[in-house]
Design a protein around this motif. Structure first.
Motif, PDB file in Angstrom:
ATOM      1  N   LYS A  44      19.386  50.339  58.671  1.00 29.36           N
ATOM      2  CA  LYS A  44      19.944  49.087  59.168  1.00 29.36           C
ATOM      3  C   LYS A  44      19.701  47.949  58.187  1.00 29.36           C
ATOM      4  N   GLU A  45      20.453  46.863  58.373  1.00 31.18           N
ATOM      5  CA  GLU A  45      20.285  45.665  57.567  1.00 31.18           C
ATOM      6  C   GLU A  45      19.014  44.927  57.970  1.00 31.18           C
ATOM      7  N   ARG A  46      18.468  44.168  57.033  1.00 32.40           N
ATOM      8  CA  ARG A  46      17.321  43.337  57.343  1.00 32.40           C
ATOM      9  C   ARG A  46      17.733  42.223  58.300  1.00 32.40           C
ATOM     10  N   GLU A  47      16.900  41.947  59.291  1.00 28.50           N
ATOM     11  CA  GLU A  47      17.201  40.939  60.279  1.00 28.50           C
ATOM     12  C   GLU A  47      16.023  39.996  60.462  1.00 28.50           C
ATOM     13  N   ARG A  48      16.323  38.785  60.886  1.00 28.28           N
ATOM     14  CA  ARG A  48      15.290  37.817  61.192  1.00 28.28           C
ATOM     15  C   ARG A  48      14.688  38.127  62.544  1.00 28.28           C
ATOM     16  N   VAL A  49      13.369  38.159  62.604  1.00 28.67           N
ATOM     17  CA  VAL A  49      12.647  38.442  63.837  1.00 28.67           C
ATOM     18  C   VAL A  49      12.160  37.160  64.491  1.00 28.67           C
ATOM     19  N   SER A  50      11.531  36.295  63.693  1.00 28.92           N
ATOM     20  CA  SER A  50      10.937  35.084  64.238  1.00 28.92           C
ATOM     21  C   SER A  50      10.778  34.057  63.137  1.00 28.92           C
ATOM     22  N   CYS A  51      10.651  32.789  63.532  1.00 25.12           N
ATOM     23  CA  CYS A  51      10.539  31.688  62.587  1.00 25.12           C
ATOM     24  C   CYS A  51       9.668  30.604  63.198  1.00 25.12           C
ATOM     25  N   ILE A  52       8.828  29.989  62.374  1.00 22.87           N
ATOM     26  CA  ILE A  52       8.042  28.835  62.808  1.00 22.87           C
ATOM     27  C   ILE A  52       8.248  27.719  61.797  1.00 22.87           C
ATOM     28  N   SER A  53       8.671  26.550  62.281  1.00 18.01           N
ATOM     29  CA  SER A  53       9.102  25.453  61.433  1.00 18.01           C
ATOM     30  C   SER A  53       7.926  24.690  60.840  1.00 18.01           C
ATOM     31  N   ASN A  54       8.117  24.180  59.616  1.00 20.72           N
ATOM     32  CA  ASN A  54       7.146  23.269  59.014  1.00 20.72           C
ATOM     33  C   ASN A  54       7.378  21.830  59.432  1.00 20.72           C
ATOM     34  N   SER A  64      16.173  40.389  70.706  1.00 22.42           N
ATOM     35  CA  SER A  64      15.654  41.727  70.909  1.00 22.42           C
ATOM     36  C   SER A  64      14.145  41.776  71.130  1.00 22.42           C
ATOM     37  N   ILE A  65      13.432  40.740  70.695  1.00 27.60           N
ATOM     38  CA  ILE A  65      11.977  40.737  70.823  1.00 27.60           C
ATOM     39  C   ILE A  65      11.460  39.565  71.637  1.00 27.60           C
ATOM     40  N   LYS A  66      12.347  38.713  72.103  1.00 25.15           N
ATOM     41  CA  LYS A  66      11.938  37.521  72.840  1.00 25.15           C
ATOM     42  C   LYS A  66      11.133  37.904  74.080  1.00 25.15           C
ATOM     43  N   GLY A  67       9.994  37.244  74.245  1.00 27.01           N
ATOM     44  CA  GLY A  67       9.109  37.539  75.353  1.00 27.01           C
ATOM     45  C   GLY A  67       8.078  38.598  75.052  1.00 27.01           C
ATOM     46  N   ARG A  68       8.223  39.306  73.927  1.00 27.05           N
ATOM     47  CA  ARG A  68       7.281  40.351  73.557  1.00 27.05           C
ATOM     48  C   ARG A  68       6.475  39.994  72.311  1.00 27.05           C
ATOM     49  N   PHE A  69       7.087  39.256  71.375  1.00 24.29           N
ATOM     50  CA  PHE A  69       6.425  38.878  70.122  1.00 24.29           C
ATOM     51  C   PHE A  69       6.117  37.389  70.134  1.00 24.29           C
ATOM     52  N   THR A  70       5.046  37.003  69.449  1.00 30.75           N
ATOM     53  CA  THR A  70       4.668  35.601  69.323  1.00 30.75           C
ATOM     54  C   THR A  70       4.274  35.303  67.880  1.00 30.75           C
ATOM     55  N   ILE A  71       4.871  34.273  67.290  1.00 30.99           N
ATOM     56  CA  ILE A  71       4.522  33.850  65.945  1.00 30.99           C
ATOM     57  C   ILE A  71       3.574  32.663  66.033  1.00 30.99           C
ATOM     58  N   THR A  72       2.495  32.705  65.260  1.00 25.79           N
ATOM     59  CA  THR A  72       1.528  31.616  65.201  1.00 25.79           C
ATOM     60  C   THR A  72       1.104  31.408  63.754  1.00 25.79           C
ATOM     61  N   ARG A  73       0.478  30.277  63.488  1.00 26.16           N
ATOM     62  CA  ARG A  73      -0.022  30.014  62.144  1.00 26.16           C
ATOM     63  C   ARG A  73      -1.403  29.386  62.209  1.00 26.16           C
ATOM     64  N   ASP A  74      -2.240  29.751  61.257  1.00 24.67           N
ATOM     65  CA  ASP A  74      -3.558  29.175  61.082  1.00 24.67           C
ATOM     66  C   ASP A  74      -3.574  28.593  59.677  1.00 24.67           C
ATOM     67  N   ASN A  75      -3.263  27.309  59.574  1.00 23.29           N
ATOM     68  CA  ASN A  75      -3.128  26.687  58.258  1.00 23.29           C
ATOM     69  C   ASN A  75      -4.450  26.658  57.492  1.00 23.29           C
ATOM     70  N   ALA A  76      -5.567  26.562  58.202  1.00 21.77           N
ATOM     71  CA  ALA A  76      -6.868  26.565  57.546  1.00 21.77           C
ATOM     72  C   ALA A  76      -7.124  27.876  56.825  1.00 21.77           C
TER      73      ALA A  76
END
Length: 124
Positions: A44-54, A64-76
């Motif tokens: 299959k083609e590469r697809e975007r899963v999740s994004c977190i804005s700056n 397809s993954i909404k409600g199951r995956f969570t994106i987070t960031r630890d800038n430190a």
């Protein structure tokens, strides 16, 4: 040299969980970048899963993954995570993280830096 390194992939059973990490090094501060997770399943083609804005920290998820995956960031820690729960066999793919400085919606053709990927395999 700017580098993004994914880790945390592996083999899990359907319904299980994994947490992927994207660690940055080499003259990059992830807090300045919008970060996306992408995946490419076999055949299959590469697809975007999740994004977190700056810009405002807003997140976005593929249906397809909404409600199951969570994106987070630890800038430190200069690290972005993708917590994956209730995994399905169709989630099997190589997962990539990527960073963009001037976009907030993770356009696949405009990301500035890419990692080499980590393999997630979900068994029945």
């Amino acid at each position: 040299q700017v580098q993004l390194v994914e880790s945390g992939g592996g083999l899990v059973q359907s319904g299980g969980s994994l947490r992927l990490s994207c660690a940055a090094s080499g003259f990059i501060t992830l807090g300045y970048y919008t970060i996306g997770w992408f995946r490419q399943a076999p055949g299959k083609e590469r697809e975007r899963v999740s994004c977190i804005s700056n810009r405002d920290g807003a997140t976005d998820y593929a249906d397809s993954i909404k409600g199951r995956f969570t994106i987070t960031r630890d800038n430190a820690k200069n690290t972005v995570y993708l917590q994956m729960n209730s995994l399905k066999t169709e989630d099997t793919a190589v997962y990539f993280c990527a960073a963009a400085l001037y976009h907030n919606n993770c356009p696949q053709n405009a990301m500035d830096y890419w990692g080499k990927g980590t393999l997630v395999t979900v068994s029945s």
